[in-house]
Design an enzyme around this catalytic site. Structure first.
Site, PDB file in Angstrom:
ATOM      1  N   ASP A 171      10.890 -14.107  -0.767  1.00 32.11           N
ATOM      2  CA  ASP A 171      10.702 -14.187   0.678  1.00 32.11           C
ATOM      3  C   ASP A 171      11.884 -13.552   1.408  1.00 32.11           C
ATOM      4  O   ASP A 171      12.994 -14.094   1.402  1.00 32.11           O
ATOM      5  CB  ASP A 171      10.555 -15.664   1.084  1.00 32.11           C
ATOM      6  N   ILE A 172      11.617 -12.422   2.025  1.00 34.62           N
ATOM      7  CA  ILE A 172      12.711 -11.674   2.674  1.00 34.62           C
ATOM      8  C   ILE A 172      13.214 -12.347   3.951  1.00 34.62           C
ATOM      9  O   ILE A 172      14.184 -11.894   4.541  1.00 34.62           O
ATOM     10  CB  ILE A 172      12.297 -10.213   2.972  1.00 34.62           C
ATOM     11  N   PHE A 177       0.829  -1.217   0.000  1.00 33.76           N
ATOM     12  CA  PHE A 177       0.000   0.000   0.000  1.00 33.76           C
ATOM     13  C   PHE A 177       0.863   1.266   0.000  1.00 33.76           C
ATOM     14  O   PHE A 177       0.715   2.145  -0.849  1.00 33.76           O
ATOM     15  CB  PHE A 177      -0.910  -0.061   1.239  1.00 33.76           C
ATOM     16  N   LYS A 203       8.399  -4.792  14.786  1.00 32.91           N
ATOM     17  CA  LYS A 203       8.838  -3.516  14.212  1.00 32.91           C
ATOM     18  C   LYS A 203       9.961  -2.885  15.030  1.00 32.91           C
ATOM     19  O   LYS A 203      10.899  -2.331  14.477  1.00 32.91           O
ATOM     20  CB  LYS A 203       7.652  -2.541  14.091  1.00 32.91           C
TER      21      LYS A 203
END
Ligand code: NDP
Length: 344
Positions: A57-58, A11, A169
């Site tokens: 895929d990180i 997004f 995060k």
């Protein structure tokens, strides 16, 4: 020279691509599949300044090596946006921690290996989640600033998906700051992190409006489709918000302006709760009258804040542009959804 953006199908990333192409930058973007690649090329009109590579895929240790090997001499700026924002998963370590933390490690290691002389700036899409403390978020008198840190370790973050997301995060952001500290002299790039609250606003393309939207915009989408007789919790969502167009702008300024080096940009234009979203939807969209719940107008967090507040005056000073308001942001988001659904 090019800007590398990870997570280009996301997004926020699509807005950044849009704005960077507008400014005539060359972009090397990563997406997860051939299908995403083809769709994105089409959406951006096969713009010759956009090159997309597949990084499936990180979580994989060497996820970004091939991209950097191939383009190492071209990449001057790196914007690492890829990270899952999924609050429905129950596999916190696999689906939140690993992509956030291992993904960040993988891109930093690839820069060290293949771009230590060429990459000058690294912009990390962190979050308000890396700033707020789950224990004090709803405690009146708490104030968060650019210097605040979510204190959770991974064990403490296991309480629920939201807390685990926040933990992923903060731990990912710490990877970044620790890396540049440890590698001083070995890599050239300087870091800025973007720490936004709930990022709301329209999708870059109308065709990206679907039954279910990305996690933050789904807050609004869900309310637009909630039956008026449904029981809603007016403070189910409680947090701070910022418009996606402002977040995109900040990512770009972050590598353009030297004064943003080494900064954490805490992006919030105020607090809101579910009730505040309902108030704007009910006031501004006659087509929704009687079709969605009303709740308790005027009692949302915008009017009666019951918890932490944000002092991001430093961020405002550094960015030096006016953030879009809550009403504008909800209006833009809802207007697009209703237009695509032919309900205007
Ligand atoms: P999206 O879910 O739209 O974008 C996330 C992107 O990350 C997608 O392109 C997704 O790919 C990619 N991704 C996720 N897991 C992997 C993986 N294992 N390997 C490769 N790619 C992966 O979310 P947003 O645009 O909202 O979020 C972008 C960033 O902004 C994230 O870092 C998020 O934490 C941060 N952020 C978002 C906020 C918000 O309110 N939206 C608030 C604060 C920070 P795919 O779609 O194919 O799965």
């Amino acid at each position: 020279m090019s800007v590398l953006i990870s997570g280009c199908f996301g997004f926020i990333a699509k807005h950044i691509i849009h704005d960077l192409l507008d400014q005539k930058y060359k972009i090397i973007g990563t997406v997860r599949s051939q299908e995403e690649r083809e769709k994105l090329y089409k959406q951006f009109g096969n713009n010759s300044n956009l090159t997309l590579e597949i990084v499936e895929d990180i979580r994989k240790e060497h996820a970004f090596d091939d991209v950097f090997k191939k383009h190492s001499q071209e990449i001057k700026y790196v914007l690492h946006t890829a990270s899952p924002y999924d609050l429905e998963t129950t596999k916190f370590t696999e689906e939140l921690y690993k992509p956030a933390v291992f993904g960040t490690r993988a891109i930093l290691n690839a820069i060290e290996k293949y771009g230590s002389d060429t990459v000058e700036r690294f912009v990390h899409t962190s979050s308000y989640a890396a700033i707020m403390d789950f224990e004090t978020e709803r405690v009146e008198g708490t104030v968060y600033t650019e210097n605040s840190w979510n204190p959770d370790n991974w064990d403490q973050a296991q309480e629920c998906a939201s807390r685990a997301y926040n933990g992923s995060k903060v731990l990912a952001e710490k990877e970044v700051w620790n890396f540049v500290k440890e590698k001083e002299g070995k890599v050239k790039f300087k870091v800025t992190t973007i720490n936004p609250g709930y990022v709301l606003g329209p999708q870059t393309f109308d065709e990206d409006i679907s039954k279910k939207l990305n996690t933050s915009c789904e807050i609004i989408n869900k309310l637009i489709h909630t039956d008026p007789s449904s029981e809603i919790n007016p403070s189910e969502i409680y947090g701070c918000f910022v418009n996606v167009l402002d977040v995109s702008k900040a990512h770009i300024l972050a590598f353009q302006r030297d004064e943003l080096i080494g900064k954490r940009l805490l992006m919030s234009e105020g607090r809101f709760s579910t009730q505040d979203v309902l108030d704007v939807l009910n006031e501004d969209f006659s087509v929704l009258k009687g079709k969605i719940p009303i709740g308790y107008p005027g009692t949302g967090a915008m009017h009666h804040n019951i918890g932490a507040t944000v002092d991001n005056s430093e961020t405002h000073r550094l960015l030096n542009f006016k953030f879009k308001s809550f009403k504008e942001t909800i209006d833009e988001t809802a207007e697009q959804i209703l237009r695509v659904e032919n309900r205007q």
